[in-house]
Design a protein around this motif. Structure first.
Motif, mmCIF file in Angstrom:
data_model
loop_
_atom_site.group_PDB
_atom_site.id
_atom_site.type_symbol
_atom_site.label_atom_id
_atom_site.label_comp_id
_atom_site.label_asym_id
_atom_site.label_seq_id
_atom_site.Cartn_x
_atom_site.Cartn_y
_atom_site.Cartn_z
ATOM 1 N N LEU A 184 4.994 -9.625 -0.210
ATOM 2 C CA LEU A 184 4.359 -11.030 -0.324
ATOM 3 C C LEU A 184 2.879 -11.034 -0.220
ATOM 4 C CD1 LEU A 184 5.633 -13.676 -1.359
ATOM 5 C CD2 LEU A 184 5.233 -14.478 0.982
ATOM 6 N N TRP A 185 2.357 -10.293 1.029
ATOM 7 C CA TRP A 185 1.078 -10.063 1.169
ATOM 8 C C TRP A 185 0.304 -8.851 0.084
ATOM 9 C CZ3 TRP A 185 0.983 -14.013 3.543
ATOM 10 C CH2 TRP A 185 1.957 -14.132 4.946
ATOM 11 N N ILE A 186 1.186 -8.132 -0.128
ATOM 12 C CA ILE A 186 0.558 -7.088 -0.959
ATOM 13 C C ILE A 186 0.468 -7.576 -2.433
ATOM 14 C CG2 ILE A 186 1.214 -5.002 -2.361
ATOM 15 C CD1 ILE A 186 2.791 -4.022 0.336
ATOM 16 N N TYR A 187 1.574 -8.324 -3.114
ATOM 17 C CA TYR A 187 1.286 -9.143 -4.078
ATOM 18 C C TYR A 187 -0.165 -10.065 -4.343
ATOM 19 C CZ TYR A 187 2.542 -10.895 -8.492
ATOM 20 O OH TYR A 187 2.658 -11.250 -9.913
ATOM 21 N N GLY A 188 -0.234 -10.640 -2.973
ATOM 22 C CA GLY A 188 -1.371 -11.724 -2.778
ATOM 23 C C GLY A 188 -2.720 -11.058 -3.289
ATOM 24 N N PHE A 189 -2.841 -9.584 -2.790
ATOM 25 C CA PHE A 189 -4.050 -9.013 -2.921
ATOM 26 C C PHE A 189 -4.261 -8.647 -4.372
ATOM 27 C CE2 PHE A 189 -4.149 -8.212 1.589
ATOM 28 C CZ PHE A 189 -5.291 -8.821 1.931
ATOM 29 N N VAL A 190 -3.080 -8.167 -4.900
ATOM 30 C CA VAL A 190 -3.207 -7.779 -6.390
ATOM 31 C C VAL A 190 -3.586 -9.289 -7.277
ATOM 32 C CG1 VAL A 190 -1.784 -6.990 -8.270
ATOM 33 C CG2 VAL A 190 -1.322 -6.176 -6.179
ATOM 34 N N PHE A 191 -2.916 -10.093 -6.799
ATOM 35 C CA PHE A 191 -2.890 -11.380 -7.582
ATOM 36 C C PHE A 191 -4.539 -12.076 -7.603
ATOM 37 C CE2 PHE A 191 -3.205 -15.994 -7.137
ATOM 38 C CZ PHE A 191 -2.642 -16.384 -8.090
ATOM 39 N N TYR A 195 -6.467 -12.805 -10.922
ATOM 40 C CA TYR A 195 -6.503 -14.367 -11.122
ATOM 41 C C TYR A 195 -8.000 -14.556 -11.179
ATOM 42 C CZ TYR A 195 -5.536 -19.156 -10.802
ATOM 43 O OH TYR A 195 -5.756 -20.671 -11.042
ATOM 44 N N SER A 196 -8.743 -13.974 -10.586
ATOM 45 C CA SER A 196 -10.066 -14.358 -10.575
ATOM 46 C C SER A 196 -10.701 -14.201 -11.805
ATOM 47 C CB SER A 196 -10.861 -13.865 -9.389
ATOM 48 O OG SER A 196 -10.741 -12.587 -9.370
ATOM 49 N N VAL A 197 -10.490 -12.965 -12.486
ATOM 50 C CA VAL A 197 -10.877 -12.679 -13.753
ATOM 51 C C VAL A 197 -10.429 -14.147 -14.909
ATOM 52 C CG1 VAL A 197 -11.153 -11.280 -15.578
ATOM 53 C CG2 VAL A 197 -10.887 -10.511 -13.270
ATOM 54 N N ALA A 251 -1.392 -19.345 -15.961
ATOM 55 C CA ALA A 251 0.023 -19.942 -15.396
ATOM 56 C C ALA A 251 0.882 -18.772 -15.168
ATOM 57 C CB ALA A 251 0.436 -20.750 -16.454
ATOM 58 N N ARG A 252 1.011 -17.752 -16.019
ATOM 59 C CA ARG A 252 1.689 -16.708 -15.686
ATOM 60 C C ARG A 252 1.490 -15.726 -14.423
ATOM 61 N NH1 ARG A 252 1.697 -14.630 -21.229
ATOM 62 N NH2 ARG A 252 3.739 -15.577 -22.172
ATOM 63 N N ALA A 253 0.270 -15.909 -13.975
ATOM 64 C CA ALA A 253 -0.279 -15.131 -12.824
ATOM 65 C C ALA A 253 0.234 -16.050 -11.614
ATOM 66 C CB ALA A 253 -1.734 -14.941 -12.827
ATOM 67 N N ILE A 254 0.199 -17.270 -11.902
ATOM 68 C CA ILE A 254 0.600 -18.493 -10.807
ATOM 69 C C ILE A 254 2.050 -18.138 -10.462
ATOM 70 C CG2 ILE A 254 1.127 -20.418 -10.175
ATOM 71 C CD1 ILE A 254 -1.851 -21.031 -11.307
ATOM 72 N N ALA A 255 3.005 -17.948 -12.055
ATOM 73 C CA ALA A 255 4.285 -17.984 -11.833
ATOM 74 C C ALA A 255 4.832 -16.618 -11.093
ATOM 75 C CB ALA A 255 4.976 -17.995 -13.312
ATOM 76 N N GLY A 256 3.889 -15.547 -11.458
ATOM 77 C CA GLY A 256 4.283 -14.132 -10.825
ATOM 78 C C GLY A 256 4.289 -14.512 -9.283
ATOM 79 N N ILE A 257 3.343 -15.102 -8.605
ATOM 80 C CA ILE A 257 3.288 -15.033 -7.325
ATOM 81 C C ILE A 257 4.338 -16.148 -6.757
ATOM 82 C CG2 ILE A 257 1.406 -16.922 -6.874
ATOM 83 C CD1 ILE A 257 0.321 -14.796 -4.839
ATOM 84 N N TRP A 258 4.644 -17.185 -7.736
ATOM 85 C CA TRP A 258 5.444 -18.104 -7.214
ATOM 86 C C TRP A 258 6.939 -17.716 -7.207
ATOM 87 C CZ3 TRP A 258 5.788 -22.489 -4.831
ATOM 88 C CH2 TRP A 258 4.674 -23.387 -4.793
ATOM 89 N N PRO A 303 4.812 -23.973 4.421
ATOM 90 C CA PRO A 303 3.366 -23.152 4.691
ATOM 91 C C PRO A 303 3.522 -21.726 3.942
ATOM 92 C CG PRO A 303 4.232 -23.947 6.809
ATOM 93 C CD PRO A 303 5.387 -24.120 5.707
ATOM 94 N N ILE A 304 4.771 -21.066 3.888
ATOM 95 C CA ILE A 304 4.746 -19.481 3.251
ATOM 96 C C ILE A 304 4.552 -19.940 1.617
ATOM 97 C CG2 ILE A 304 5.855 -17.805 2.563
ATOM 98 C CD1 ILE A 304 7.226 -17.691 5.311
ATOM 99 N N GLU A 305 5.345 -20.840 1.256
ATOM 100 C CA GLU A 305 5.252 -20.994 -0.200
ATOM 101 C C GLU A 305 3.761 -21.548 -0.869
ATOM 102 O OE1 GLU A 305 9.892 -22.607 -0.732
ATOM 103 O OE2 GLU A 305 8.156 -24.056 -1.284
ATOM 104 N N SER A 306 3.114 -22.390 0.166
ATOM 105 C CA SER A 306 2.071 -23.272 -0.290
ATOM 106 C C SER A 306 0.830 -22.218 -0.497
ATOM 107 C CB SER A 306 1.653 -24.439 0.747
ATOM 108 O OG SER A 306 1.194 -23.967 1.743
ATOM 109 N N ILE A 307 1.069 -21.059 0.262
ATOM 110 C CA ILE A 307 -0.040 -20.110 0.489
ATOM 111 C C ILE A 307 -0.549 -19.634 -0.937
ATOM 112 C CG2 ILE A 307 -1.012 -17.996 1.340
ATOM 113 C CD1 ILE A 307 0.318 -18.754 3.817
ATOM 114 N N GLY A 308 0.421 -19.659 -1.997
ATOM 115 C CA GLY A 308 0.360 -19.162 -3.388
ATOM 116 C C GLY A 308 -0.739 -20.019 -4.087
#
Ligand SMILES: Nc1ncnc2c1ncn2[C@@H]1O[C@H](COP(=O)(O)OP(=O)(O)OP(=O)(O)O)[C@@H](O)[C@H]1O
Ligand SMILES: [Mg+2]
Length: 607
Positions: A184-191, A195-197, A251-258, A303-308
């Motif tokens: 999850l943390w790893i994916y967060g960094f990729v995200f 996402y920011s772009v 939305a896809r990027a967000i769906a990925g992290i979700w 809390p874990i879910e909301s971090i995304g």
């Protein structure tokens, strides 16, 4: 206001540094935000205490089937629950208002900056981009301050504390749980990178879309008249479609992290359940501890879910801050001098002293429009400015009020370089009227007295100035409007004809009672009779005021004491109309081309 020209960080890095830039705006609200965080943190801690009570309940009274001890434990859970609810309420109360203050402060700063920035900036920037920055970007920052940042900090802290509590219940199960969240943390960094772009692209496209709406509403007449409504709709639909594509990508990027956020806890729960049952059956753990472990893990789920989404909101906000500071960082080269000079009673001698000018843009190299203008207007003199279309007449008039600054040489008023005066004083001494007269959504009175803020309160003085200005501009149509001078005009009010608007713009320039009046072809929309009457009235004003009048008609030229001929970026001849007619070929050529216009216009009127 931050004036630092520090360059914008590249879109992918430096989120924290970017966000720190709004600190000066946030500082007054900071205590409340911190209090909100403290309240939220306490609420989270209280919720983590509840499993401890449950554990003692399960391992104590419940396993010994001692009914008398259940009530105190249940009461303790209830009290803790009420306490938690009260703390959550307190958090909401603390963070509710500060965001709105910051929002207002940011928006005002941006508006002030937009007002302050020179015309050259507005030439380059689309109005829709500025609109979306001052509305949706600023709104995003408020929402993020009101709960995004608070919840992000508190939820991350809760998860960390919660992990420690899990270790306390069972280090083996906790290890499984934490190990499961590593992806999850790893994916967060990729995200973040991805996402920011996309977030930036989406916000820019929203700005473009706002521009398209603004332009088509503004130009609705042209679009309708040329039957281009469908074309414009198609173009709009294309832009909207592009934005939709970007939003889907987002939305896809967000769906990925979700996906990860939902899947990981479930996998972790299943593994822990297997391990936990084994630990309890082999007496390495009591049933109460197992129960408390799962109660804690359940509390940590949200809390874990909301971090995304809190992270994606944070990156959106960072983009919004970037976009905001792109405007706020914009250098304003047209500023007031450090030690301004004053002209208490200007006589109105306007001098162009070897003035050079070129439009500037970082991407395009424009040629010199004005290439050493030398011209002196004597006090009280009316000078007509004549030249072919596109020769730089409008440009020259814009320099006199510092809408642009000369790129070489100087313009002087009574011998003082106009850059040595404050802009406020300069614009008191020199007033302008343009060919395309802009009126604001306000009464006729407010529009005409725009340059006389001291008369804004009304009173006999204001009435006299207003009446005189309307009289000179031959704007007696005002008295036939439904509410006379109090009638609202402009975008929200009554529509006026082009000639009516020009006359109000002229009245506005005259009412400012400047030492120098700069008129850029302000009579072009008037019919011949009205123009003659305006000119006669102007002659009265112009007798005491220095005037530079851009002329497109021979009759306007005749109003002038002298005429200056603008040719290839220079003033090539100055003299009276008849002198120049007799001696200058180019002048005859320019005047005859004006005459042609005049004839066609007259024919149109007669037809
Ligand atoms: N904001 C701008 N950026 C770049 N170039 C510009 C800008 N405004 C005007 N120009 C260019 O500067 C030149 C002079 O324009 P200007 O408006 O001063 O002409 P003008 O003499 O007033 O013409 P007209 O008689 O048609 O009103 C033109 O070639 C025009 O294309
Ligand atoms: Mg012009």
């Amino acid at each position: 206001m931050s004036e630092t020209p520090e360059s914008i960080a590249p879109p992918v890095r430096g989120t924290i540094r970017t966000i720190m830039r709004i600190l000066p705006f946030v500082r007054p609200a900071l205590p409340r935000i911190v209090l909100g965080m403290v309240a939220a943190m306490l609420a989270a801690l209280v919720s983590l205490v509840i499993p401890i009570v449950l554990q003692s309940l399960v391992d104590g009274p419940l396993s010994q089937r001692d009914g008398t001890q259940i009530w105190p434990a249940a009461l303790a859970v209830l009290v803790l629950g009420v306490f938690e609810a009260a703390l959550i309420y307190a958090r909401r109360q603390f963070v509710l208002t500060p965001g709105t203050h910051v929002e207002a402060a940011l928006r005002n700063t941006l508006y002030k900056k937009l007002q302050d920035l020179p015309v050259a900036f507005h030439d380059r920037w689309q109005s829709g981009q500025l609109l979306s920055r001052s509305m949706s970007d600023v709104g995003l920052i408020r929402r993020w301050l009101a709960f995004g940042i608070v919840l992000l900090v508190v939820n991350i802290a809760t998860v960390l504390v919660g992990f420690v509590v899990l270790f306390f219940w069972s280090w083996m199960l906790a290890l499984v749980f934490v190990a499961c969240s590593v992806p999850l943390w790893i994916y967060g960094f990729v995200f973040e990178n991805k996402y920011s772009v996309v977030a930036r692209r989406s916000q820019d496209q929203q700005g473009d879309l706002a521009t398209a709406v603004e332009e088509s509403v503004h130009g609705i007449r042209v679009l309708k008249a040329f039957g281009r409504g469908r074309h414009s709709l198609e173009k709009f639909a294309r832009q909207a479609e592009e934005l939709r594509g970007t939003e889907i990508e987002k939305a896809r990027a967000i769906a990925g992290i979700w996906l990860w956020l939902l899947l990981v806890p479930d996998v972790a729960f299943a593994l822990c359940l297997l391990g936990g049952v084994w630990l309890a059956s082999t007496d390495q753990m009591t049933v109460g501890q197992l129960f408390a472990f799962f109660a804690t893990a359940t509390i940590l789920r949200w809390p874990i879910e909301s971090i995304g989404f809190l992270l994606s909101m944070t990156f959106d906000t960072r983009t919004a801050i970037d976009r905001l500071f792109e405007v706020l960082d914009e250098d304003n080269p047209i500023i007031d001098p450090e030690h301004p000079k004053h002209i208490d009673h200007p006589v109105g001698r306007l001098t162009f002293d070897d003035a050079h000018f070129r439009y500037q843009d970082s991407s395009v190299q424009f040629p010199d429009i004005l290439d050493g203008i030398r011209l002196e207007l004597e006090p009280g003199e009316t000078m007509a400015l004549v030249g072919l279309t596109g020769s730089g007449k409008t440009t020259m008039t814009a320099l006199a009020t510092r809408l642009y600054d000369v790129t070489g040489g100087a313009i002087r008023l009574d011998g003082v370089d106009i850059r040595d005066l404050t802009r406020e004083e300069l614009r008191r001494h020199i007033a302008m009227a343009f060919e395309d007269a802009t009126l604001f959504s306000a009464s006729v009175r407010d529009n005409v007295l725009l340059g006389r803020p001291e008369l804004a309160g009304g009173g006999p003085d204001a009435d006299a100035v207003l009446a005189e200005a309307l009289d000179i501009a031959q704007a007696d149509f005002v008295f036939e409007l439904p509410e006379g001078a109090e009638t609202k005009v402009g975008e929200e009010g009554l529509s006026l004809s082009g000639g009516q608007r020009q006359r109000l713009a002229l009245a506005r320039a005259v009412a400012a009672k400047p030492a120098v009046l700069v008129l850029d072809d302000p009579l072009s929309a008037l019919d011949v009779d009205t123009e003659a009457r305006v000119e006669a009235a102007l002659r009265r004003v112009l007798a005491t005021t220095t005037a530079l009048v851009v002329a497109h008609r021979p009759s306007t030229v005749q109003l002038a004491d002298r005429v200056a001929l603008l040719e290839n970026g220079r003033i090539t001849a100055v003299g009276t109309h008849s002198e120049l007619l007799a001696t200058n070929d180019h002048y005859r050529f320019v005047i005859s081309s004006l005459d042609d216009d005049r004839q066609t216009e007259a024919e149109e009127v007669n037809a």
